[in-house]
Design an enzyme around this catalytic site. Structure first.
Site, PDB file in Angstrom:
ATOM      1  N   LYS A  49       0.765  -1.187   0.130  1.00 21.43           N
ATOM      2  CA  LYS A  49      -0.127  -0.028  -0.111  1.00 21.43           C
ATOM      3  C   LYS A  49       1.064   1.379   0.073  1.00 21.43           C
ATOM      4  O   LYS A  49       0.516   2.368  -0.212  1.00 21.43           O
ATOM      5  CB  LYS A  49      -0.955   0.056   1.187  1.00 21.43           C
ATOM      6  CG  LYS A  49      -1.690  -1.211   1.341  1.00 21.43           C
ATOM      7  CD  LYS A  49      -2.402  -0.962   2.921  1.00 21.43           C
ATOM      8  CE  LYS A  49      -3.040  -2.051   3.183  1.00 21.43           C
ATOM      9  NZ  LYS A  49      -3.793  -2.351   4.606  1.00 21.43           N
ATOM     10  N   ASP A  55      14.753  -0.563   1.260  1.00 21.07           N
ATOM     11  CA  ASP A  55      15.405  -0.510   2.441  1.00 21.07           C
ATOM     12  C   ASP A  55      16.587  -1.716   2.218  1.00 21.07           C
ATOM     13  O   ASP A  55      17.531  -1.277   1.781  1.00 21.07           O
ATOM     14  CB  ASP A  55      14.387  -0.713   3.709  1.00 21.07           C
ATOM     15  CG  ASP A  55      15.276  -0.797   5.008  1.00 21.07           C
ATOM     16  OD1 ASP A  55      16.405  -0.439   5.149  1.00 21.07           O
ATOM     17  OD2 ASP A  55      14.266  -1.075   6.050  1.00 21.07           O
TER      18      ASP A  55
HETATM   19  P1  IMP Z   1      13.049  -3.963   2.119  1.00 19.41           P
HETATM   20  O1  IMP Z   1      12.589  -4.972   1.645  1.00 19.41           O
HETATM   21  O2  IMP Z   1      13.728  -3.917   3.452  1.00 19.41           O
HETATM   22  O3  IMP Z   1      13.705  -3.193   1.047  1.00 19.41           O
HETATM   23  O4  IMP Z   1      11.906  -3.010   2.436  1.00 19.41           O
HETATM   24  C1  IMP Z   1      10.915  -2.773   1.551  1.00 19.41           C
HETATM   25  C2  IMP Z   1       9.390  -2.402   2.174  1.00 19.41           C
HETATM   26  O5  IMP Z   1       9.390  -2.249   3.516  1.00 19.41           O
HETATM   27  C3  IMP Z   1       8.779  -1.128   1.656  1.00 19.41           C
HETATM   28  O6  IMP Z   1       8.140  -1.298   0.271  1.00 19.41           O
HETATM   29  C4  IMP Z   1       8.005  -0.673   2.828  1.00 19.41           C
HETATM   30  O7  IMP Z   1       6.743  -1.079   2.571  1.00 19.41           O
HETATM   31  C5  IMP Z   1       8.782  -1.395   4.001  1.00 19.41           C
HETATM   32  N1  IMP Z   1       9.715  -0.293   4.634  1.00 19.41           N
HETATM   33  C6  IMP Z   1      10.955  -0.126   4.476  1.00 19.41           C
HETATM   34  N2  IMP Z   1      11.199   1.036   5.258  1.00 19.41           N
HETATM   35  C7  IMP Z   1      10.270   1.731   5.732  1.00 19.41           C
HETATM   36  C8  IMP Z   1      10.242   2.936   6.580  1.00 19.41           C
HETATM   37  O8  IMP Z   1      11.076   3.618   7.064  1.00 19.41           O
HETATM   38  N3  IMP Z   1       8.754   3.311   6.656  1.00 19.41           N
HETATM   39  C9  IMP Z   1       7.579   2.605   6.146  1.00 19.41           C
HETATM   40  N4  IMP Z   1       7.855   1.239   5.461  1.00 19.41           N
HETATM   41  C10 IMP Z   1       9.082   0.941   5.457  1.00 19.41           C
END
Ligand code: IMP
Ligand code: MG
Length: 189
Positions: free
Chosen positions: A55, A115
């Site tokens: 979302k 992230d």
């Molecule tokens: P990754 O798989 O660690 O790259 O995380 C990506 C997903 O985690 C994103 O699409 C977000 O939904 C969530 N996410 C990562 N960092 C944040 C943050 O600082 N705030 C809110 N959601 C986050």
């Protein structure tokens, strides 16, 4: 902290859990317009299919698609990688898949934040297997130094420090998506 002032709203209802403004509402607006112009140029010959990752990317998608002056198509998918916590589990689950066929399409994934990169890495492989003509990413935020999986991101809105942030689509436990600016989160997750 006077920093809670964003351009349009003071976000007082959320002030208790918010730290500094990381990206102001005006900075978001200006940057999204720039990205729209860039995408309009790059895809002039082949209008892309925009894939919004629900979302968190809803606000970004909504503004970005209107900043692109091409007959784009849009579709949505929902993935879950975090559960209710603020650290990635590394496990990605497809909650809602796309409705349209990707074969020979120029696909642009619209993501809120990269992230660890695990979510995007999984999505790329998952969608790449459906024979799109091209598959690129437009991410609103890239967290500096956090990537466990190297990513080639065609478009990035802002590179930010690796704080947990909320607002402009980004949530913690489904809240704060309706803020116009992006803030550090200082409350209890
Ligand atoms: P990754 O798989 O660690 O790259 O995380 C990506 C997903 O985690 C994103 O699409 C977000 O939904 C969530 N996410 C990562 N960092 C944040 C943050 O600082 N705030 C809110 N959601 C986050
Ligand atoms: Mg999320």
């Amino acid at each position: 902290m006077g920093s809670l002032q964003s351009d349009d709203f003071t976000a007082q209802w959320a002030a208790h859990d918010l730290g500094d403004v990381v990206v102001s509402a005006k900075e978001v607006r200006d940057r999204v317009r720039e990205l729209g112009r860039q995408i309009t140029q790059d895809y002039a010959q082949n209008p892309p299919l925009l894939v919004c990752v629900l979302k968190g990317a809803i606000n970004f998608m909504s503004d970005l698609m209107r900043a692109i002056e091409l007959p784009v198509e849009v579709d949505f998918m929902a993935v879950s990688s975090y559960g209710a916590a603020t650290k990635t589990s590394g496990v990605v689950r497809i909650v809602k898949d796309l409705d349209v066929d990707l074969a020979d399409r120029d696909v642009l994934i619209v993501e809120d934040v990269v992230d660890s990169g695990l979510t995007l890495n999984y999505l790329r492989q998952y969608l790449g297997a459906r024979s799109p003509r091209s598959l690129e990413v437009c991410a609103l935020l890239l967290k500096e130094g956090e990537q466990r999986v190297e990513q080639e991101l065609k478009y990035v809105g802002f590179t930010i420090d690796s704080h947990f942030v909320v607002g402009y689509g980004l949530d913690v436990n489904e809240r704060y998506r309706n803020l116009d600016a992006i803030y550090t989160f200082t409350g209890q997750a």
